[in-house]
Design an enzyme around this catalytic site. Structure first.
Site, PDB file in Angstrom:
ATOM      1  N   HIS A  93       0.711  -1.332  -0.029  1.00 63.91           N
ATOM      2  CA  HIS A  93       0.039   0.002  -0.146  1.00 63.91           C
ATOM      3  C   HIS A  93       0.938   1.248  -0.242  1.00 63.91           C
ATOM      4  O   HIS A  93       0.634   2.153   0.769  1.00 63.91           O
ATOM      5  CB  HIS A  93      -1.003   0.030   1.389  1.00 63.91           C
ATOM      6  N   HIS A 163      -9.687   1.936   0.770  1.00 61.21           N
ATOM      7  CA  HIS A 163      -9.465   0.737   1.587  1.00 61.21           C
ATOM      8  C   HIS A 163     -10.780   0.620   2.484  1.00 61.21           C
ATOM      9  O   HIS A 163     -10.624   0.319   3.867  1.00 61.21           O
ATOM     10  CB  HIS A 163      -8.338   0.640   2.318  1.00 61.21           C
ATOM     11  N   GLU A 297     -11.324  -3.531  -3.190  1.00 66.64           N
ATOM     12  CA  GLU A 297     -10.526  -2.389  -3.427  1.00 66.64           C
ATOM     13  C   GLU A 297     -10.354  -2.473  -4.962  1.00 66.64           C
ATOM     14  O   GLU A 297      -9.496  -3.126  -5.422  1.00 66.64           O
ATOM     15  CB  GLU A 297      -9.232  -2.653  -2.649  1.00 66.64           C
TER      16      GLU A 297
END
Length: 333
Positions: A93, A163, A297
């Site tokens: 991420h 998210h 996502e």
């Protein structure tokens, strides 16, 4: 309009209220209004000061690159770029200081929309090129729309996502095991023991990842597959059928509430939230246990910069990254 940084912004439209926090450009609450009933259907921190701290990614905007990049490195035009490793030597991420931890700037907002921006300098977490990013949340009757935009001064890789974890029976109502999930994907990307894609794009037929028809989440997780063991459930990228803005997934709770996700991205990471262990306290004051919510996502493929067969995540200088995801809420008839 002069940029401002309010603590949070509430957007309203017929049937819903969306609360956005500038720290991490995150969704904190998404309240569905049904007559006299008000139901928050996303997981959020009770303590709003936890946004931007790098904890759990709840509702956050993820960048520069959603999900994992193997070995915290990739090669672009013959040049190897070493990234910030933050999970088992890989980059997750966006790295140790991803966009979820940044103070985004609110540059415009009204009753039903807000635009937040962020500047990421050349070399940020090891990524090449200075990147200017904008995310716009807008609401209409029963619909949340997220528009992403980015430009760079040098070729780079980008995959932005959100998210948010959903629980259509209500935030804090318990696990989503009885929710039914449909994903428009004939294939998914298997992972190794560190949850990094192996490079294979595998047909879902005959696997627990065949979600092309409505499937009770608990039934999918009960399947016999080493991939479920590695992900402690589902924590995998699905190769979404088709191109442009199209159906990605439908989620239905036992409440009868339904969510339809649409996106123009090639993949969607389905994550059934195995890591929640009671240490996160939600907006209702409830401790979140395993599978308290499910994340959907929309994204480029994880580790795409290291796999020529995956859809390219390259953003060239002079080009504009633009992507849209929508969440449409309703009720079963």
């Amino acid at each position: 309009m002069t940029p401002t940084t309010p603590t949070s912004i509430e957007l309203r439209a017929d049937g819903l209220l969306l609360e956005v926090v500038p720290a991490g450009a995150a969704v904190r609450r998404l309240v569905l209004l049904d007559g006299e009933d008000e139901t928050d259907v996303v997981l959020g921190f009770d303590d709003a000061s936890l946004y931007g701290t790098g904890r759990d990614y709840l509702g956050a905007t993820i960048g520069r690159y959603g999900n994992r990049i193997a070995g915290a490195r990739f090669t672009l035009d013959g040049v190897e770029h070493r990234l910030s490793p933050n999970e088992n030597g890989n980059t997750l991420h966006g790295g140790a200081d991803g966009f979820d931890q940044r103070a985004w700037t609110v540059v415009e907002h009204g009753e039903s929309h807000v635009t937040l921006t962020l500047h990421s300098p050349d070399g940020d977490q090891g990524f090449p090129g200075a990147l200017d990013v904008a995310v716009t949340y807008s609401v209409t009757a029963g619909v949340v729309r997220i528009d992403y935009a980015a430009t760079t001064d040098s070729d780079t890789v980008v995959s932005l996502t959100n998210h948010t974890y959903f629980n259509l029976d209500g935030e804090g109502s318990g696990p989503v095991d009885a929710h039914r999930l449909t994903v428009s994907a004939d294939a998914y990307t298997p992972v190794d023991g560190e949850l990094v894609p192996t490079g294979e794009i595998r047909d879902v037929t005959g696997t627990p990842f065949d979600l092309r028809r409505p499937t009770v989440i608990a039934d999918a997780l009960a399947g016999d597959d080493v991939q479920l063991v590695r992900g402690q459930g589902i924590d995998h990228n699905f190769a979404v059928d088709g191109t442009n803005l199209r159906h990605v997934a439908t989620l239905r709770g036992t409440s009868g509430r339904a969510l339809e996700v649409m996106s123009d991205q090639p993949g969607v990471q389905v994550y059934t939230g195995a890591h929640f262990d009671g240490t996160v306290i939600g907006t209702s004051g409830t401790a979140y246990g395993p599978r308290a919510g499910i994340a959907l996502e929309t994204q480029g493929f994880p580790d795409a910069p290291n796999h020529a067969d995956f859809p390219s995540a390259r953003l060239r200088r002079g080009d504009r990254y633009a992507s849209t995801t929508t969440w449409r809420f309703g009720r079963d008839a």
